[in-house]
Every structure is written in C-alpha cells, then in structure tokens.
Design a protein around this motif. Sequence first.
Motif, mmCIF file in Angstrom:
data_model
loop_
_atom_site.group_PDB
_atom_site.id
_atom_site.type_symbol
_atom_site.label_atom_id
_atom_site.label_comp_id
_atom_site.label_asym_id
_atom_site.label_seq_id
_atom_site.Cartn_x
_atom_site.Cartn_y
_atom_site.Cartn_z
ATOM 1 N N ALA A 186 0.895 -1.123 0.041
ATOM 2 C CA ALA A 186 0.152 0.038 0.032
ATOM 3 C C ALA A 186 0.864 1.304 0.106
ATOM 4 N N THR A 187 0.476 2.389 -0.493
ATOM 5 C CA THR A 187 1.286 3.667 -0.825
ATOM 6 C C THR A 187 0.337 4.649 -0.012
ATOM 7 N N PRO A 188 1.436 5.462 0.923
ATOM 8 C CA PRO A 188 0.869 6.383 1.734
ATOM 9 C C PRO A 188 1.186 7.904 1.186
ATOM 10 N N VAL A 189 0.577 8.784 1.191
ATOM 11 C CA VAL A 189 0.633 9.991 0.588
ATOM 12 C C VAL A 189 -0.237 10.940 1.411
ATOM 13 N N GLN A 190 0.431 12.208 1.638
ATOM 14 C CA GLN A 190 0.020 13.262 2.637
ATOM 15 C C GLN A 190 -1.032 14.018 1.533
ATOM 16 N N ALA A 191 -2.252 14.190 2.413
ATOM 17 C CA ALA A 191 -3.341 15.099 1.586
ATOM 18 C C ALA A 191 -3.734 15.961 2.280
ATOM 19 N N GLY A 192 -3.053 16.248 3.677
ATOM 20 C CA GLY A 192 -3.280 17.770 4.236
ATOM 21 C C GLY A 192 -2.433 17.793 5.313
ATOM 22 N N ALA A 193 -2.617 18.856 6.244
ATOM 23 C CA ALA A 193 -1.607 18.982 7.466
ATOM 24 C C ALA A 193 -1.579 17.628 8.229
ATOM 25 N N ASP A 194 -2.759 17.379 8.563
ATOM 26 C CA ASP A 194 -2.908 16.134 9.484
ATOM 27 C C ASP A 194 -3.403 14.779 8.829
ATOM 28 N N THR A 195 -3.564 14.757 7.415
ATOM 29 C CA THR A 195 -4.466 13.707 6.758
ATOM 30 C C THR A 195 -3.423 12.926 5.809
ATOM 31 N N TYR A 196 -3.717 11.760 5.615
ATOM 32 C CA TYR A 196 -2.835 10.890 4.655
ATOM 33 C C TYR A 196 -3.830 10.048 4.299
ATOM 34 N N LEU A 197 -3.463 9.673 3.024
ATOM 35 C CA LEU A 197 -4.189 8.596 2.269
ATOM 36 C C LEU A 197 -3.311 7.366 1.845
ATOM 37 N N ILE A 198 -3.849 6.307 2.197
ATOM 38 C CA ILE A 198 -3.270 5.158 1.973
ATOM 39 C C ILE A 198 -3.909 4.293 0.781
ATOM 40 N N LEU A 199 -3.194 4.227 -0.156
ATOM 41 C CA LEU A 199 -3.576 3.726 -1.490
ATOM 42 C C LEU A 199 -3.434 2.377 -1.884
ATOM 43 N N GLN B 242 -8.777 0.110 -2.739
ATOM 44 C CA GLN B 242 -9.318 0.997 -1.683
ATOM 45 C C GLN B 242 -8.343 1.992 -1.397
ATOM 46 N N VAL B 243 -9.121 3.052 -1.035
ATOM 47 C CA VAL B 243 -8.660 4.571 -0.466
ATOM 48 C C VAL B 243 -8.780 4.740 0.783
ATOM 49 N N LEU B 244 -8.068 4.553 1.840
ATOM 50 C CA LEU B 244 -8.141 4.772 3.157
ATOM 51 C C LEU B 244 -7.638 6.038 3.624
ATOM 52 N N ARG B 245 -8.594 6.944 4.659
ATOM 53 C CA ARG B 245 -8.167 8.369 4.894
ATOM 54 C C ARG B 245 -7.779 8.051 6.313
ATOM 55 N N ALA C 120 -2.853 6.072 -15.539
ATOM 56 C CA ALA C 120 -2.662 7.234 -14.212
ATOM 57 C C ALA C 120 -3.816 7.693 -13.707
ATOM 58 N N GLU C 121 -4.420 8.329 -12.677
ATOM 59 C CA GLU C 121 -5.258 8.719 -12.271
ATOM 60 C C GLU C 121 -5.346 9.957 -11.344
ATOM 61 N N ARG C 122 -6.170 10.631 -11.277
ATOM 62 C CA ARG C 122 -6.091 11.853 -10.050
ATOM 63 C C ARG C 122 -7.403 11.620 -9.019
ATOM 64 N N LEU C 123 -6.997 12.048 -7.802
ATOM 65 C CA LEU C 123 -8.069 11.715 -6.522
ATOM 66 C C LEU C 123 -8.352 13.028 -6.282
ATOM 67 N N ASP C 124 -9.544 13.608 -5.936
ATOM 68 C CA ASP C 124 -10.033 14.920 -5.248
ATOM 69 C C ASP C 124 -10.465 14.442 -3.798
ATOM 70 N N VAL C 125 -9.673 14.735 -3.040
ATOM 71 C CA VAL C 125 -10.035 14.367 -1.671
ATOM 72 C C VAL C 125 -11.464 15.026 -1.095
ATOM 73 N N ALA C 126 -11.585 16.361 -1.480
ATOM 74 C CA ALA C 126 -12.600 16.917 -1.115
ATOM 75 C C ALA C 126 -14.133 16.256 -1.700
ATOM 76 N N THR D 49 -4.854 18.082 -5.512
ATOM 77 C CA THR D 49 -5.318 16.569 -5.997
ATOM 78 C C THR D 49 -4.234 15.681 -5.952
ATOM 79 N N ILE D 50 -4.527 14.679 -6.004
ATOM 80 C CA ILE D 50 -3.386 13.517 -5.790
ATOM 81 C C ILE D 50 -3.374 12.805 -7.128
ATOM 82 N N LEU D 51 -2.039 12.800 -7.609
ATOM 83 C CA LEU D 51 -1.682 12.059 -8.978
ATOM 84 C C LEU D 51 -1.288 10.577 -8.537
ATOM 85 N N VAL D 52 -1.732 9.456 -9.193
ATOM 86 C CA VAL D 52 -1.273 8.051 -8.922
ATOM 87 C C VAL D 52 -1.032 7.549 -10.198
#
Length: 431
Positions: free
Chosen positions: A304-317, A328-331, A379-385, A361-364
């Motif tokens: 699984a790949t972690p990436v920072q999405a905000g100040a205290d927020t990370y996504l696990i891809l 699955q994308v976990l927050r 490739a794909e992009r994620l919009d967390v909001a 946005t997040i590029l994967v």
Amino acid sequence: MRTVILALLLVRGLLAQPLVLLPKVDQVPCGQTLQFRVPGWDPKVLHWQADRGKIDAQGLFTAPGDHGPCRISATDWQDVNRTVSTEVRAVEISLRAQNHLSLHPREEGRILVELAFRGGEFDRKLVWRMGGPAGRDGEVQDGVPAKVTSHDGQVDATGWLRAPSSEGTYPIDILLAADPRIRTTVQLEVAKARPGRVNERGEAVQVHVQPARAEIRSGEYQYFSSHITGTEVEEIRWSLVGDSREAEVDLSGTFRASKPGTYHLRATSFQYPECWGEAEIVVAASVSGILKPEDAPKEDLVGATPVQAGADTYLILGGWDGKAASTQVLRLDLAAKGLGPLLRLQVPRARCLSARLTDGTILVAGGIGSDGRSAVRTAERLDVARKVAWKVGEAHWAHVGGLMQALPEGRALLLGGVEPDGSASGLEVFD
C-alpha cells in the motif's frame, strides 16, 4: 674428544636455525610494556632495536605515547646477518569515568564509562570490581583506620551498582579485560542523608538542577545544567540513581534512555560529595499506536502507498491483500486518530507511485495490477474534498519501486523503478 665434537655440532645446528621472536602479538597499548624473547638465546647476546618507543638490553619494549606501527628487531652481536624482526601497532586507549559518585546505603546507581581507541581496537569488554572501604567512622585500631574488605555492595558488567549497607568510601576499579593495565577507579562515597549541610562559613550548600523535570521519548537526548549555592567550586559529578540500566548520562549532563520509564538524574558537588540535587525524567515510548484495535485495517495490505493529503491527513492507496490488488483508498486523520474508507481507485494496484500536486489533487501512477504480475500504466487523479477519482492518461513505464516528485504547474516527475519483467523503467514527466 667425542663430547667436544657433539657440542660443536649442537652449537652449529643451533646457529643454523632461524631466529624466532616471541610473543607474536599484533598490538600493544601506548605507554605499556611488552617482553620480547628469542627462545634458546640469552637476550644479552642480542642487539635489540625499536624504530619507535624504547627497548632495553633484555628485550623489554615500551610502546610510544602516540599510535602507529613499531618495528622490533633482534640481531646476533657475533653475526649481523642473523636477525629477526616483527611489527606491532601501538594503540592509544582512553578509559574515562566519573572519579566520584555519592549514594545512600543500598541505593542504586550507574557509572558511565567512555572508552575510545586510536590506531586499532581491543576487545571492549570491561571488568568491574568493588573493593572495601579503607575504614568506617569511629573504627580505628592502633591509630590506623580499620581495613574492611567484605561488604554487600554489587556492581555488574554494565556499570549498574547497588551501594553497600555501611557508610564509607569504596573504590570501584574498571579494567579493560584484554589488557588489565588499562584501568580507572571511581570512588563511591556511601553516606546517609544529613539535612542542613553547611560550608565552613556556616552557609547552606545546595545543588540545583535545571530543568527539575523533563519529558522526552526513548532515544532522544536531554541536556541538564546545574548551579551550586554556598560554594564557589561549581564542579559537578553527574550520575543516575535507581534501576537505570537502560539509561545513561555523560560527563556534561546529557541524558538518554533507550527504554520508557521514570528516571532520576543526580548532580553531586565535587567539593561537598554529600550535597546533591536531582531531576526527574519521564521517558515515553518513541513509537505509539494512534488507533484503537477495532479501528485498524482488517487485512494486511502489502505494497500500500501512503501520501499526504493535508496537514494531518494521509491517504493509504491500494495494496495487495494476498489474493489481488485493491482499489481501496483509506483516509488517516492524525488529529482525530481515525482511519476509514474514503473512495475507490479506478484501477486496482499495489506498489504504485503518488504525489500531491500543486492544486491539491493526488496523482497516482504505475504499480502492479490485480493479478500480481501485469504492469499498471493507467494514471488517475484523486480529489479528496469531492471523494472522486478519474483516469488521466497512461504512463510509458510501470515504475514499480520508482519515485514520483510533484513539479510546478500541476506536473509530476516519474523516475526509475522496474517493470514486472525486471527491466528498468525510464524517466518521464506527466503533464
């Protein structure tokens, strides 16, 4: 006549044999001695030489004060062609410890040792020995303090010790096991607490430690300072009290512990060993769980790949659940200490690359597909909001194990990694 002939033959045979220089050692501590000999030869009939250090007519070599190789040779005075030599390295060894430690009877503490080598290295094992006090208060025999050698004090191979029950000064010898001539001694002063200790002018002597209390994590360093009132001699001896085998403090007051717990640091006056101040250090674990067991992922997602999405927020891809790659994308919210599903990727993938672009946005890209063998080039992009993902094209390589770095203007650099067949991935810029 036959006896004379045999003696001559014996001497001739001895002279025909090559000289052997003993002992065969590689190194010697600087300033220490080493006795050389040639078996079967009187050292006085040999000419001894050393290019560094000193060697006497008996073959006793004294190593120089600085490290480096030394050539030792022994030559027959009657035949200069009969010679033997060897090389040893002089090694500088520094063994230091605090020279004084004060404890109450049966109190525990630890002695910090600094051992350093230059020009070589011996086995670092140390031997610790606690001797008996020269005498106790009031114990005098014929005008001479009584000699007391037996006691119930203890010291182990790490420097941890328990003070004896009886008051007095106990020498603790610390020796290098490989060469006991390298040694130092710590004087352990065992005394009961005496309130109201004053100096020669009748003023109270007090030792203050700053900070008086500290909270750190295991493996971190904390510096302490001290101040003494009632004396102009500011010299301090730092030590640890209690069961402190997992902690250490150096001669400047810098503390470090490898295990969580509560420790007590002591600063003892050099001039008045019965006066000291203490500080308490609470050491927390350097790694702590942030999720409750019921909130943790229900399956191990390898790759699984972690990436920072905000100040205290990370996504696990994505990741591999043991059967197939996941979408699955976990927050993970560090502030709220929560983990939960956010959205789904467009393509299942494990060991992918990701980066947060300048627009948020997040590029994967890249990774291994659902079957565990094929490459993912989509490739794909994620919009967390908005909690959505969409495809944005294809990369030329899979970049498994490579690197993705965000660039200005919404671009990203994809570098290195390998393809599923083992071939190398190249360099490309995703726009």
